[in-house]
Every structure is written in C-alpha cells, then in structure tokens.
Motif scaffolding. Sequence first.
Motif, PDB file in Angstrom:
ATOM      1  N   ILE A 131       0.876  -1.169   0.000  1.00  0.00           N
ATOM      2  CA  ILE A 131       0.000   0.000   0.000  1.00  0.00           C
ATOM      3  C   ILE A 131       0.917   1.224   0.000  1.00  0.00           C
ATOM      4  O   ILE A 131       1.782   1.345   0.871  1.00  0.00           O
ATOM      5  N   VAL A 132       0.745   2.094  -0.980  1.00  0.00           N
ATOM      6  CA  VAL A 132       1.596   3.289  -1.047  1.00  0.00           C
ATOM      7  C   VAL A 132       0.834   4.477  -0.457  1.00  0.00           C
ATOM      8  O   VAL A 132      -0.318   4.733  -0.823  1.00  0.00           O
ATOM      9  N   VAL A 133       1.480   5.170   0.451  1.00  0.00           N
ATOM     10  CA  VAL A 133       0.845   6.278   1.153  1.00  0.00           C
ATOM     11  C   VAL A 133       1.733   7.516   1.037  1.00  0.00           C
ATOM     12  O   VAL A 133       2.928   7.444   1.293  1.00  0.00           O
ATOM     13  N   ILE A 134       1.152   8.628   0.636  1.00  0.00           N
ATOM     14  CA  ILE A 134       1.864   9.908   0.740  1.00  0.00           C
ATOM     15  C   ILE A 134       1.346  10.589   2.004  1.00  0.00           C
ATOM     16  O   ILE A 134       0.167  10.957   2.078  1.00  0.00           O
ATOM     17  N   ASN A 135       2.221  10.715   2.989  1.00  0.00           N
ATOM     18  CA  ASN A 135       1.821  11.265   4.292  1.00  0.00           C
ATOM     19  C   ASN A 135       2.212  12.740   4.416  1.00  0.00           C
ATOM     20  O   ASN A 135       3.010  13.239   3.638  1.00  0.00           O
ATOM     21  N   LYS A 136       1.662  13.400   5.399  1.00  0.00           N
ATOM     22  CA  LYS A 136       1.901  14.821   5.707  1.00  0.00           C
ATOM     23  C   LYS A 136       1.354  15.746   4.628  1.00  0.00           C
ATOM     24  O   LYS A 136       1.948  16.789   4.353  1.00  0.00           O
ATOM     25  N   ILE A 137       0.231  15.368   4.030  1.00  0.00           N
ATOM     26  CA  ILE A 137      -0.317  16.223   2.967  1.00  0.00           C
ATOM     27  C   ILE A 137      -0.823  17.560   3.515  1.00  0.00           C
ATOM     28  O   ILE A 137      -1.031  18.497   2.762  1.00  0.00           O
ATOM     29  N   VAL A 140       1.569  20.565   2.603  1.00  0.00           N
ATOM     30  CA  VAL A 140       1.899  20.882   1.215  1.00  0.00           C
ATOM     31  C   VAL A 140       0.640  21.363   0.482  1.00  0.00           C
ATOM     32  O   VAL A 140      -0.432  20.800   0.689  1.00  0.00           O
ATOM     33  N   PRO A 141       0.766  22.417  -0.359  1.00  0.00           N
ATOM     34  CA  PRO A 141      -0.415  22.865  -1.113  1.00  0.00           C
ATOM     35  C   PRO A 141      -0.986  21.732  -1.978  1.00  0.00           C
ATOM     36  O   PRO A 141      -0.230  20.902  -2.481  1.00  0.00           O
ATOM     37  N   ARG A 142      -2.310  21.775  -2.122  1.00  0.00           N
ATOM     38  CA  ARG A 142      -3.005  20.677  -2.806  1.00  0.00           C
ATOM     39  C   ARG A 142      -2.421  20.351  -4.180  1.00  0.00           C
ATOM     40  O   ARG A 142      -2.249  19.190  -4.545  1.00  0.00           O
ATOM     41  N   GLU A 143      -2.103  21.409  -4.954  1.00  0.00           N
ATOM     42  CA  GLU A 143      -1.637  21.111  -6.318  1.00  0.00           C
ATOM     43  C   GLU A 143      -0.282  20.414  -6.311  1.00  0.00           C
ATOM     44  O   GLU A 143       0.006  19.591  -7.166  1.00  0.00           O
ATOM     45  N   LYS A 144       0.519  20.703  -5.317  1.00  0.00           N
ATOM     46  CA  LYS A 144       1.816  20.016  -5.175  1.00  0.00           C
ATOM     47  C   LYS A 144       1.602  18.547  -4.813  1.00  0.00           C
ATOM     48  O   LYS A 144       2.320  17.658  -5.279  1.00  0.00           O
ATOM     49  N   VAL A 145       0.618  18.306  -3.947  1.00  0.00           N
ATOM     50  CA  VAL A 145       0.296  16.930  -3.557  1.00  0.00           C
ATOM     51  C   VAL A 145      -0.145  16.137  -4.791  1.00  0.00           C
ATOM     52  O   VAL A 145       0.309  15.020  -5.025  1.00  0.00           O
ATOM     53  N   GLU A 146      -1.025  16.770  -5.585  1.00  0.00           N
ATOM     54  CA  GLU A 146      -1.538  16.095  -6.798  1.00  0.00           C
ATOM     55  C   GLU A 146      -0.393  15.806  -7.762  1.00  0.00           C
ATOM     56  O   GLU A 146      -0.334  14.747  -8.388  1.00  0.00           O
ATOM     57  N   GLU A 147       0.509  16.752  -7.872  1.00  0.00           N
ATOM     58  CA  GLU A 147       1.669  16.602  -8.756  1.00  0.00           C
ATOM     59  C   GLU A 147       2.516  15.402  -8.318  1.00  0.00           C
ATOM     60  O   GLU A 147       2.887  14.553  -9.134  1.00  0.00           O
ATOM     61  N   LEU A 148       2.803  15.360  -7.009  1.00  0.00           N
ATOM     62  CA  LEU A 148       3.603  14.261  -6.468  1.00  0.00           C
ATOM     63  C   LEU A 148       2.864  12.925  -6.649  1.00  0.00           C
ATOM     64  O   LEU A 148       3.480  11.912  -7.004  1.00  0.00           O
ATOM     65  N   ALA A 149       1.554  12.947  -6.432  1.00  0.00           N
ATOM     66  CA  ALA A 149       0.763  11.711  -6.579  1.00  0.00           C
ATOM     67  C   ALA A 149       0.907  11.164  -7.997  1.00  0.00           C
ATOM     68  O   ALA A 149       1.024   9.944  -8.193  1.00  0.00           O
ATOM     69  N   ILE A 151       3.449  11.648 -10.084  1.00  0.00           N
ATOM     70  CA  ILE A 151       4.820  11.134 -10.245  1.00  0.00           C
ATOM     71  C   ILE A 151       4.939   9.750  -9.599  1.00  0.00           C
ATOM     72  O   ILE A 151       5.476   8.812 -10.188  1.00  0.00           O
ATOM     73  N   VAL A 152       4.406   9.642  -8.383  1.00  0.00           N
ATOM     74  CA  VAL A 152       4.481   8.371  -7.654  1.00  0.00           C
ATOM     75  C   VAL A 152       3.724   7.281  -8.421  1.00  0.00           C
ATOM     76  O   VAL A 152       4.217   6.162  -8.580  1.00  0.00           O
ATOM     77  N   GLU A 153       2.550   7.638  -8.918  1.00  0.00           N
ATOM     78  CA  GLU A 153       1.739   6.654  -9.644  1.00  0.00           C
ATOM     79  C   GLU A 153       2.484   6.140 -10.871  1.00  0.00           C
ATOM     80  O   GLU A 153       2.475   4.956 -11.186  1.00  0.00           O
ATOM     81  N   LYS A 154       3.158   7.060 -11.555  1.00  0.00           N
ATOM     82  CA  LYS A 154       3.892   6.688 -12.753  1.00  0.00           C
ATOM     83  C   LYS A 154       5.093   5.801 -12.404  1.00  0.00           C
ATOM     84  O   LYS A 154       5.331   4.782 -13.051  1.00  0.00           O
ATOM     85  N   ARG A 155       5.807   6.202 -11.354  1.00  0.00           N
ATOM     86  CA  ARG A 155       7.049   5.472 -11.051  1.00  0.00           C
ATOM     87  C   ARG A 155       6.819   4.155 -10.321  1.00  0.00           C
ATOM     88  O   ARG A 155       7.565   3.201 -10.504  1.00  0.00           O
ATOM     89  N   LEU A 156       5.800   4.083  -9.494  1.00  0.00           N
ATOM     90  CA  LEU A 156       5.563   2.833  -8.746  1.00  0.00           C
ATOM     91  C   LEU A 156       4.431   2.012  -9.366  1.00  0.00           C
ATOM     92  O   LEU A 156       4.114   0.926  -8.902  1.00  0.00           O
ATOM     93  N   GLU A 157       3.828   2.564 -10.404  1.00  0.00           N
ATOM     94  CA  GLU A 157       2.747   1.884 -11.120  1.00  0.00           C
ATOM     95  C   GLU A 157       1.572   1.537 -10.211  1.00  0.00           C
ATOM     96  O   GLU A 157       0.965   0.485 -10.339  1.00  0.00           O
ATOM     97  N   GLN A 158       1.292   2.400  -9.263  1.00  0.00           N
ATOM     98  CA  GLN A 158       0.060   2.265  -8.494  1.00  0.00           C
ATOM     99  C   GLN A 158      -0.295   3.590  -7.847  1.00  0.00           C
ATOM    100  O   GLN A 158       0.572   4.434  -7.613  1.00  0.00           O
ATOM    101  N   LYS A 159      -1.592   3.737  -7.601  1.00  0.00           N
ATOM    102  CA  LYS A 159      -2.104   4.998  -7.065  1.00  0.00           C
ATOM    103  C   LYS A 159      -1.806   5.108  -5.574  1.00  0.00           C
ATOM    104  O   LYS A 159      -2.114   4.193  -4.824  1.00  0.00           O
ATOM    105  N   PRO A 160      -1.208   6.215  -5.140  1.00  0.00           N
ATOM    106  CA  PRO A 160      -0.963   6.361  -3.699  1.00  0.00           C
ATOM    107  C   PRO A 160      -2.202   6.847  -2.956  1.00  0.00           C
ATOM    108  O   PRO A 160      -3.061   7.504  -3.540  1.00  0.00           O
ATOM    109  N   ILE A 161      -2.272   6.514  -1.686  1.00  0.00           N
ATOM    110  CA  ILE A 161      -3.300   7.066  -0.811  1.00  0.00           C
ATOM    111  C   ILE A 161      -2.740   8.361  -0.232  1.00  0.00           C
ATOM    112  O   ILE A 161      -1.580   8.411   0.187  1.00  0.00           O
ATOM    113  N   LEU A 162      -3.537   9.420  -0.240  1.00  0.00           N
ATOM    114  CA  LEU A 162      -3.087  10.715   0.278  1.00  0.00           C
ATOM    115  C   LEU A 162      -3.522  10.835   1.729  1.00  0.00           C
ATOM    116  O   LEU A 162      -4.712  10.741   2.034  1.00  0.00           O
ATOM    117  N   LEU A 163      -2.549  11.011   2.608  1.00  0.00           N
ATOM    118  CA  LEU A 163      -2.827  10.902   4.041  1.00  0.00           C
ATOM    119  C   LEU A 163      -2.260  12.071   4.843  1.00  0.00           C
ATOM    120  O   LEU A 163      -1.206  12.610   4.522  1.00  0.00           O
TER     121      LEU A 163
END
Length: 186
Positions: A131-137, A140-149, A151-163
């Motif tokens: 389970i991939v989790v991006i923590n401490k959202i 960080v401003p929402r658009e930055k979180v979405e941007e990182l999400a 990148i993570v989805e592309k590189r790990l080939e799965q959707k992260p949970i935003l936490l």
Amino acid sequence: MIKVAIIGAENVGKSTLMNALLGGKISEVSEVPGTTKGTIKRAFGKIKLPKTIKNPFGGADELVLIDTAGLFDPEKEIRGKVLSEEAFKELINEIIRADIIIHMIDATKGLHRGMEKLHYILKFRYEKPIIVVINKIDLVPREKVEELAKIVEKRLEQKPILLSLVTYEGFNDLLKALVHYAQYAK
Ligand SMILES: Nc1nc2c(ncn2[C@@H]2O[C@H](COP(=O)(O)OP(=O)(O)OP(=O)(O)O)[C@@H](O)[C@H]2O)c(=O)[nH]1
Ligand SMILES: [Mg+2]
C-alpha cells in the motif's frame, strides 16, 4: 495473524501511523530523523476504528504491526543513520516476512530513490502486496500533492493514498486498503 510492516525513509511518519492504527503511544515519535532505533518494533493489537465506521475487518482486525527504523536518509541516497549494514539486512528480511507492506512517502520530500528500488524488489521479486501512502499532505499545497501523486503513480505503477496524520484526511482510505489486502492474507 496478519503481519503489516510500515516502511519508508526516516521521519516520514511510520511510528505516528503505528500509534494511530493501534490507538496509543506505542512507538516513539519525534521530529528528529532516526527516532526508531530498535530497527524493528512489533506490536500486537486490534486496529482502532473510529466509532463512525462499522468494523470492516470482520475477525481480521488483529494485526501484528511492525514499525521499522527509517531505511534511508530523507535527503541522501544513504542508509538510515541508525542502521548498520547488518541491521539493514535484518530489517529487509523482516519486511519480506510481512503479509502486507505500507510504503510511506513524505509529501514534503517526495519519493526516495532507495525506497523506489526497494519497492520494485518487494513487489516483483517477493510478490508483496504494498500500500503506497503519501503522508503529511497537510504541509503541502493541494496542487503540489496532486503533482507528487502523479509522479508516484507513474514510477511505482500504483495509485498512492493521500494521508495526513494531523487532520486524518485519507485515514479511512488506508483502512479500506488494509481490509482489502487482509482478505487475501490469512
Ligand atoms: N504535519 C504532519 N506531521 C506529521 C505527520 N505524520 C507525522 N508527522 C510528524 O513527523 C515527525 C516524524 O514522525 P515519526 O512518526 O517519528 O516518523 P518515523 O518515520 O517513525 O521516523 P524515524 O523513526 O526517525 O524513521 C513527527 O514530528 C511527527 O509528529 C503528518 O501527517 N503531518
Ligand atoms: Mg519511527
């Protein structure tokens, strides 16, 4: 009994998550990277659910949670400061024995290279459910979180949970993901 290992670079919030899931001060939390020094901390317990959620685990909410020392330095491509080479290997062996892995990423730091490589090894060589989790959202401003999400989805080939473990946004999504994978583990 299902074993869940929480992994990530130093200071991403692994111990905070363990405490949140079990509902207590079980693992030491601090702003200093390298806080969890025992390399591995196991706690047996029942997932603590908010009163508003019906227990979705059935009988499978008794877990062994494994909080680990930070595997890597948050900024550099080096091992976590509390880990000798030996301890690092021991930790990897423990992670491989887990049924479910939670890979935590710090929203303020992004995906760590070392963790990215480890993720691939765990997923493809050891066929671990992760389970991939991006923590401490909350930091960080929402658009930055979405941007990182993205990148993570592309590189790990799965959707992260935003936490956030401050506002608890995304916590239910994490519980749902745990329930999902717990069905497949025994
Ligand atoms: N703002 C914010 N801070 C958080 C969040 N989660 C954890 N923290 C803080 O981040 C710091 C590190 O948390 P820990 O749980 O100790 O992190 P860790 O991954 O266990 O760290 P090590 O054991 O050092 O590898 C603490 O100051 C926490 O209070 C979050 O979602 N938002
Ligand atoms: Mg810790």
